[in-house]
Design a protein around this motif. Structure first.
Motif, short mmCIF file in Angstrom:
data_model
loop_
_atom_site.label_atom_id
_atom_site.label_comp_id
_atom_site.label_asym_id
_atom_site.label_seq_id
_atom_site.Cartn_x
_atom_site.Cartn_y
_atom_site.Cartn_z
N GLU A 230 83.05 -5.58 -16.34
CA GLU A 230 82.31 -4.32 -15.81
C GLU A 230 80.78 -5.09 -16.09
O GLU A 230 79.67 -4.10 -15.84
CB GLU A 230 82.05 -4.40 -17.61
N ASP B 43 80.20 -4.41 -12.18
CA ASP B 43 80.26 -2.98 -11.96
C ASP B 43 79.08 -2.90 -12.33
O ASP B 43 78.18 -2.20 -11.33
CB ASP B 43 81.45 -2.42 -12.58
N LEU B 44 77.71 -3.26 -13.33
CA LEU B 44 76.77 -2.69 -13.40
C LEU B 44 75.55 -3.46 -13.14
O LEU B 44 74.51 -2.39 -12.20
CB LEU B 44 76.07 -2.79 -15.48
N ILE C 283 76.24 -3.86 -9.31
CA ILE C 283 76.49 -3.79 -8.19
C ILE C 283 75.22 -2.36 -8.10
O ILE C 283 75.32 -1.74 -7.30
CB ILE C 283 78.23 -3.70 -8.28
N GLN C 284 76.37 -1.16 -9.63
CA GLN C 284 75.65 -0.44 -9.99
C GLN C 284 74.28 -0.41 -9.65
O GLN C 284 73.43 0.50 -8.61
CB GLN C 284 76.10 0.63 -10.76
N ALA C 285 73.13 -1.50 -9.93
CA ALA C 285 72.34 -1.00 -9.68
C ALA C 285 71.38 -1.57 -8.72
O ALA C 285 70.51 -1.63 -8.08
CB ALA C 285 71.25 -2.44 -10.86
N SER D 298 73.56 -0.27 -5.87
CA SER D 298 73.72 0.02 -4.85
C SER D 298 73.29 1.12 -4.19
O SER D 298 74.07 1.96 -3.27
CB SER D 298 74.62 1.84 -6.14
N ASP D 299 71.54 0.96 -3.93
CA ASP D 299 71.21 1.50 -2.32
C ASP D 299 70.19 0.81 -1.75
O ASP D 299 70.52 1.33 -0.71
CB ASP D 299 70.19 2.52 -3.17
#
Length: 78
Positions: A43, A46-47, A49-51, A53-54
């Motif tokens: 988790e 994932d957070l 990577i989400q940060a 993701s651009d």
């Protein structure tokens, strides 16, 4: 979330090293808040990577970017 490179602000590269640097910073930033202490490593990853993701490398090769993130976490001792 792009990270400034002091001598080249705003410059990101479409390669694993650049993504690794941005991922490291995002993961450490999330860890420093303490708000994610009860989350699993997946988790937290994932957070982070989400940060980022651009990031150009994530956009062009998300599967390899996830592998880079796993490698970086092993370097952190996770």
């Amino acid at each position: 979330m792009p990270i400034s490179i002091p001598d080249k602000p705003g410059e990101l590269f479409d390669n694993a090293d650049s993504f690794g640097m941005v991922f490291d910073a995002a993961f450490k930033r999330h860890a420093s808040t303490g708000a994610h202490d009860n989350l699993s490593l997946q988790e937290k990853k994932d957070l982070a990577i989400q940060a980022c993701s651009d990031h150009p490398f994530f956009l062009s090769n998300p599967k390899v970017a996830a592998q880079v993130a796993d490698f970086r976490l092993r370097l952190f001792g996770h």
